[in-house]
Design a protein around this motif. Structure first.
Motif, PDB file in Angstrom:
ATOM      1  N   ASN A   1       2.638  -4.726 -11.821  1.00 14.06           N
ATOM      2  CA  ASN A   1       2.865  -4.798 -10.334  1.00 14.06           C
ATOM      3  C   ASN A   1       1.021  -5.711  -9.921  1.00 14.06           C
ATOM      4  OD1 ASN A   1       2.816  -4.042  -7.727  1.00 14.06           O
ATOM      5  ND2 ASN A   1       1.253  -2.821  -8.143  1.00 14.06           N
ATOM      6  N   LYS A   2       1.552  -6.558  -9.172  1.00 11.91           N
ATOM      7  CA  LYS A   2       0.449  -6.915  -8.413  1.00 11.91           C
ATOM      8  C   LYS A   2       0.307  -6.406  -7.626  1.00 11.91           C
ATOM      9  CE  LYS A   2      -0.373 -10.843 -11.766  1.00 11.91           C
ATOM     10  NZ  LYS A   2       1.032 -11.109 -12.539  1.00 11.91           N
ATOM     11  N   GLY A   3       0.151  -6.029  -7.039  1.00 10.54           N
ATOM     12  CA  GLY A   3       0.815  -5.136  -4.935  1.00 10.54           C
ATOM     13  C   GLY A   3       1.268  -6.454  -4.422  1.00 10.54           C
ATOM     14  N   PRO A   4       0.937  -6.011  -3.205  1.00  8.44           N
ATOM     15  CA  PRO A   4       0.234  -5.662  -2.516  1.00  8.44           C
ATOM     16  C   PRO A   4       0.693  -3.821  -2.541  1.00  8.44           C
ATOM     17  CG  PRO A   4       1.727  -6.093  -0.364  1.00  8.44           C
ATOM     18  CD  PRO A   4       2.432  -7.295  -1.837  1.00  8.44           C
TER      19      PRO A   4
ATOM     20  N   SER B   1       0.380   0.488  -7.365  1.00  8.13           N
ATOM     21  CA  SER B   1       1.635   0.578  -9.038  1.00  8.13           C
ATOM     22  C   SER B   1       1.914   2.094  -8.672  1.00  8.13           C
ATOM     23  CB  SER B   1       0.728   0.588  -9.731  1.00  8.13           C
ATOM     24  OG  SER B   1      -0.260   0.005  -9.967  1.00  8.13           O
ATOM     25  N   GLU B   2       2.227   3.436  -8.217  1.00  3.63           N
ATOM     26  CA  GLU B   2       2.824   4.646  -8.319  1.00  3.63           C
ATOM     27  C   GLU B   2       3.394   4.191  -7.389  1.00  3.63           C
ATOM     28  OE1 GLU B   2       1.323   8.598  -7.733  1.00  3.63           O
ATOM     29  OE2 GLU B   2      -0.349   7.951  -9.907  1.00  3.63           O
ATOM     30  N   GLU B   3       3.823   3.612  -6.403  1.00  9.05           N
ATOM     31  CA  GLU B   3       4.616   3.454  -5.548  1.00  9.05           C
ATOM     32  C   GLU B   3       5.706   3.010  -5.540  1.00  9.05           C
ATOM     33  OE1 GLU B   3       5.979   4.290  -2.105  1.00  9.05           O
ATOM     34  OE2 GLU B   3       4.599   5.248  -1.868  1.00  9.05           O
ATOM     35  N   MET B   4       5.432   1.441  -6.665  1.00  4.99           N
ATOM     36  CA  MET B   4       6.313   0.937  -6.861  1.00  4.99           C
ATOM     37  C   MET B   4       6.904   1.595  -7.777  1.00  4.99           C
ATOM     38  SD  MET B   4       7.460  -1.818  -6.660  1.00  4.99           S
ATOM     39  CE  MET B   4       6.291  -3.808  -6.189  1.00  4.99           C
ATOM     40  N   ALA B   5       6.608   2.418  -8.865  1.00  2.13           N
ATOM     41  CA  ALA B   5       6.938   2.674 -10.389  1.00  2.13           C
ATOM     42  C   ALA B   5       7.513   3.982  -9.677  1.00  2.13           C
ATOM     43  CB  ALA B   5       5.919   3.791 -10.670  1.00  2.13           C
TER      44      ALA B   5
END
Ligand SMILES: O=C(O)C(=O)C[C@]1(C(=O)O)C=C[C@@H](O)C=C1
Length: 363
Positions: free
Chosen positions: A66-69, A72-76
């Protein structure tokens, strides 16, 4: 990245196109999971569909890529839900947890398995164990330690009488709120319901804000929230899930004394989990009753530089003044170094049981 248009209509069109792409990709992923399920069943008719080590690897990889925005926790968390839906397509799983509905343990179960798992509330920790042992649920979720209040003895004791193993762990930040119902008179709160652990975690806040209110301990935070619905002079201390479930208003948020207040939960089941690359092992050891025995027991860990993450003592049920130790350490029992340490510890102890090796909690 391609140029992003600055006009609102164009941006929305672009979002629509991206959503269509995401939809197509998620569906393609779900088809892959269906094929994985077919292969698993061909290889072994009693195949296990839930693979904790693979899920941990998928989530860790997403966080690393993950490179944002988005965080990373949200993406996971988003991928957690996609995998949960894919697993449900392969084989829906049932998860027993320490209830009632709305407890932090239910929150932990959903955090670990995602919303597509069917969660079943149980009245007590040993019932969670029994439900999984009997095959009525595939996995169970039980609390094991809190950063403020320490160990949950019921859970450790249940392992002594059970053949269940540990398949995973999940750590939950615990935020407590002071909750009232629509009929409560805010300025007249004279009684507060909660679980004894929650009272202990909010002691200082209560002493300074509600020094005269009666503190009534009940079996769970969800139970406390339920009671408040019918009393105009009462409030409850509970978490977000209970607040939502019983439609209560938060009159004070995050009232726990320590901002890092968190609880660790264990996932129990009857499956040995292969290595994920970042694992922990839990063992229970009965010690010989002789001077220096604890030192002897721990020495091999030190010599092989294995990180102990927890050491807990409980009285053994088989003899007066005999003790057992619950030990957690970094590493997997299939790792040759860990294997060697366990062999040495086995020789130095009266009895050793490996409760399980499992991925370190990702989310
Ligand atoms: O890789 C597998 O074994 C799968 O079943 C696929 C998948 C996934 O969606 O990525 C689904 C469920 C498992 O718990 C692990 C991973």
């Amino acid at each position: 990245m391609t140029d992003i248009p600055s006009n609102l209509d164009e941006l929305r069109e672009r979002i629509d196109r991206l959503d269509a792409d995401i939809l197509r990709l998620i569906s393609e992923r779900a088809e892959c999971a269906q094929q994985v399920a077919e292969i698993k069943t061909q290889v072994d008719p009693d195949a296990v569909f839930y693979r904790p080590e693979r899920e941990a690897q998928v989530l860790r990889r997403i966080m690393a890529l993950n490179k944002g925005p988005l965080d990373s926790e949200e993406m996971a968390r988003l991928f957690r839900e996609i995998m949960s839906a894919c697993l449900a397509l392969e084989r829906p799983i049932k998860v027993a947890y320490l209830g009632p509905e709305g407890t932090f343990t239910q929150q932990a179960a959903l955090k670990h398995f995602g919303d597509s798992a069917v969660s079943l509330p149980m009245a007590a920790i040993d019932e969670v164990f029994r439900e999984v042992e009997a095959g009525a649920a595939n996995y169970g979720v039980v609390p094991v330690e809190n950063s403020t209040e320490g160990v949950v003895n019921h859970t450790l004791d249940s392992f002594m009488d059970s053949s269940m193993c540990i398949c995973g762990e999940v750590v939950l930040r615990i935020h407590h709120h002071l909750l009232i119902s629509s009929t409560t008179r805010k300025e007249k709160v004279s009684r507060i319901y909660s679980h004894p652990q929650s009272f202990a975690q909010c002691r200082k806040w209560l002493d300074s804000h509600y020094p005269h209110a009666e503190r009534v301990p009940v079996a769970s935070n969800a139970e406390a929230a339920k009671l408040v619905k019918t009393e105009w002079h009462s409030a409850a201390i509970a978490g977000d899930m209970a607040a939502k479930l019983y439609d209560l208003e938060k009159i004070a948020e995050k009232i726990e004394d320590r901002p890092d207040n968190s609880t660790r939960f264990l996932i129990i089941g009857n499956q040995q989990v292969p290595m994920s690359g970042e694992d922990k092992t839990s063992i229970v050891v009965a010690m010989r009753n002789q001077p220096g025995a604890l030192h002897d027991l721990l020495e091999p860990f030190h010599r092989h530089q294995i990180d102990l993450t927890r050491l807990e003592t409980r009285p053994s049920r088989t003899g007066v003044w005999n003790y057992v130790f619950f030990i957690d350490f970094k590493g997997h029992c299939e790792d040759p170094v860990v294997e060697a340490v366990l062999e040495e510890v086995r020789l130095r102890s009266a009895e050793l049981k490996v409760l399980g090796s499992y991925p370190v909690g990702v989310l």
